[in-house]
Enzyme design. Structure first.
Site, PDB file in Angstrom:
ATOM      1  CB  SER A  37     -11.448  -4.534   7.610  1.00 38.44           C
ATOM      2  OG  SER A  37     -12.493  -3.668   7.261  1.00 38.44           O
ATOM      3  CD  GLU A  45      -8.814  -1.891   9.766  1.00 36.84           C
ATOM      4  OE1 GLU A  45      -8.910  -0.640   9.754  1.00 36.84           O
ATOM      5  OE2 GLU A  45      -8.774  -2.571   8.738  1.00 36.84           O
ATOM      6  NE  ARG A  77      -1.553   4.400   9.073  1.00 34.97           N
ATOM      7  CZ  ARG A  77      -2.815   4.008   8.895  1.00 34.97           C
ATOM      8  NH1 ARG A  77      -3.222   3.640   7.702  1.00 34.97           N
ATOM      9  NH2 ARG A  77      -3.673   4.019   9.886  1.00 34.97           N
ATOM     10  NE  ARG A  87      -2.383  -2.197  11.366  1.00 32.20           N
ATOM     11  CZ  ARG A  87      -3.234  -1.247  10.989  1.00 32.20           C
ATOM     12  NH1 ARG A  87      -4.533  -1.393  11.231  1.00 32.20           N
ATOM     13  NH2 ARG A  87      -2.809  -0.150  10.388  1.00 32.20           N
ATOM     14  NE  ARG A 108      -3.677  -2.422   2.165  1.00 37.20           N
ATOM     15  CZ  ARG A 108      -4.694  -2.727   2.971  1.00 37.20           C
ATOM     16  NH1 ARG A 108      -5.038  -1.877   3.934  1.00 37.20           N
ATOM     17  NH2 ARG A 108      -5.349  -3.848   2.796  1.00 37.20           N
TER      18      ARG A 108
END
Length: 431
Positions: free
Chosen positions: A350, A347, A275, A389, A260
């Site tokens: 999802s 998070e 991130r 994560r 990403r």
RNA sequence: GGAGAGGUGGCCGAGUGGUCGAAGGCGCUCCCCUGCUAAGGGAGUAUGGGCCAAAAUCCCAUCGAGGGUUCGAAUCCCUUCCUCUCCGCCA
């Protein structure tokens, strides 16, 4: 992608759905465009019909040895008109298409109104955040103590938002991934898939990432895209197919790196590996009938929750509000894991039901044995869960005052029986 | 990277300019016959769209995709994507 036939029949409902997404009403604009397209399309088709008739007459005349000059002249005329009408139709339908493909999915009735993530609604929790007798460290500090988590080398190699894991830390990451895949394949019936990480633009379009969110993706010099999630690969497995409904649901899982660009995230979560431009994730994708998708969604959520429960990581589940839910989703639940180092829920999974939104973009359909009619499938995707994560969560939740970290029991078989990461002991790996 | 071959309906496979949306076979669905762990006969079996209040035994489009030639293209030409074979390179 929205169904123009549905918009024709339900223009006010469509505008209400747009309003929930914070978009202005546009059904009447869309229907005007639609009328224009169909007007020129119908006119062109009538001329085509005439042209086909003339062609048959010419053919018959030729066989009969008669002259067909008049017919040939008329066709010459019609051809010009057809070309003009088709050009108009192409332009108008292109415009309509551009409008339709940029409008996000209609949200489910259960999605709460809201401006952003602060309006997400918690539905339930599992586990209790630990009470620490000391000030818990975050994963970056723990990484320093344990070793095996190297941001400096990563920066030298690749820049910011990358990390190099080594020794037991790297092994822990792999253990997590293997554990998750084993749970989903052995217990929940997901088929493990190993597929491409580079995809064509059409594939990215299918899941709704293109054309609107090109900036979030890394594009290669040969015009392919690095997948931002295995959702892209797995969901597109059914693109341009007509599935027998007896074979549904299809359930796929994959462990992949995710890439990403994090465009627009400058300054957010710059510390640590929360991130990154690249991270591992175990993804779940289901393809179902419209009737079954809500239940499949719940099932998928329980699959992801099971992973966290087995890892003894406290989490809560929230329903994303209209201000936070993604472009392609009709209904999204996020699972947020407790991070003691940040004292925040973050998070880690999802889970989205995209209904037929992606299926339309992909032309993924199904059909029952009896009716013979095709309809679009429903697609669902969810993290099961984000590996990087999860690693952070294990470090922060399992830490002790000296910086050592307990390894969850379910991971120990994958760690050669190792029970704890010790200060300075993460690299090199033992066992 | 070099050379060549090819992409047709769920599958196989005909079709090189004119009722071809496409022969034939397989598969599948329904019916009939037979009668039992076989076989035979008949019918049906692509997708998207337009028109319409709705529908149709109405119309249009689609033979990988896009463009061109032609009165007319699955068939000819160009571009592109993909697949396969051989060579080279290579984890």
């Amino acid at each position: 992608m929205h169904d123009i036939v549905w918009i024709r029949a339900n223009p006010q409902a469509f505008d209400e759905a747009c309003a929930r997404r914070g978009l202005p009403p546009q059904a009447s604009l869309i229907l005007d465009m639609d009328r224009k397209v169909r007007h020129s399309r119908t006119a062109a088709q009538e001329l085509q019909q005439r042209r086909n008739e003339l062609t048959r007459l010419i053919s018959a005349a030729r066989r009969g040895g008669r002259d067909a000059a008049a017919e040939i002249a008329e066709v010459g005329n019609i051809k010009q008109q057809i070309a003009t009408l088709e050009a108009i139709e192409r332009e108008d339908s292109g415009k309509l298409h551009n409008v339709l493909e940029a409008i996000p999915n209609v949200v489910d009735d259960t999605v709460p109104e809201g401006a952003d993530e602060t309006d997400n609604v918690e539905t339930h929790r599992w586990g209790n955040p630990r009470n620490f007798a000391f000030e818990p460290r975050d994963h970056v500090d723990l990484g320093v103590i344990l070793g095996g988590m190297d941001f400096e080398s990563a920066a030298r190699l690749s820049g910011t938002r990358f990390v190099v894991l080594s020794g037991a830390m790297a092994r822990l990451e792999r253990a997590l991934a293997s554990f998750m895949l084993d749970v989903h394949t052995r217990e929940f019936g997901y088929v493990e898939v190993s597929g491409p990480l580079l995809v064509r633009p059409e594939t990215a379009y299918g899941t709704g990432n293109l054309p609107k969110f090109a900036g979030d993706l890394f594009r290669t010099t040969d015009n392919r895209y690095l997948i931002p999630t295995a959702e892209m690969t797995l969901t597109n497995l059914v693109r341009e197919t007509i599935l027998d409904e007896d074979t549904l649901p299809l359930r796929y899982t994959a462990l992949t790196p995710c890439f990403r660009s994090e465009a627009g995230a400058a300054g957010r979560d710059t510390r640590g590996m929360l991130r990154q431009h690249q991270f591992w994730k175990v993804e779940l994708v289901s393809v179902t009938t419209p009737e079954d998708s809500p239940e499949e969604h719940r099932r998928m959520a329980s699959c992801a929750e099971t992973v966290l429960q087995r890892l003894a990581l406290p989490y809560r589940v929230v329903t994303l509000s209209t201000g936070d839910i993604g472009f392609s989703a009709r209904l999204t639940w996020d699972i947020e894991v407790w991070l003691p180092g940040q004292k925040k829920w973050r998070e880690i999974s999802s889970l989205s039901n995209c209904a037929d939104f992606q299926a339309r973009r992909m032309a993924a359909r199904c059909r029952t044995r009896d009716t013979r009619k095709t309809r679009f499938v429903h697609t669902l995707n969810g993290s099961g869960v984000a590996v990087g994560r999860a690693l952070i969560a294990i470090l922060e939740n399992g830490q002790h005052e000296d910086g050592s970290v307990s390894i969850p029991e379910v991971l120990r078989p994958y760690m050669g029986g190792m029970e704890r990461l010790h200060p300075g002991g993460a690299a090199p790996v033992d066992g």
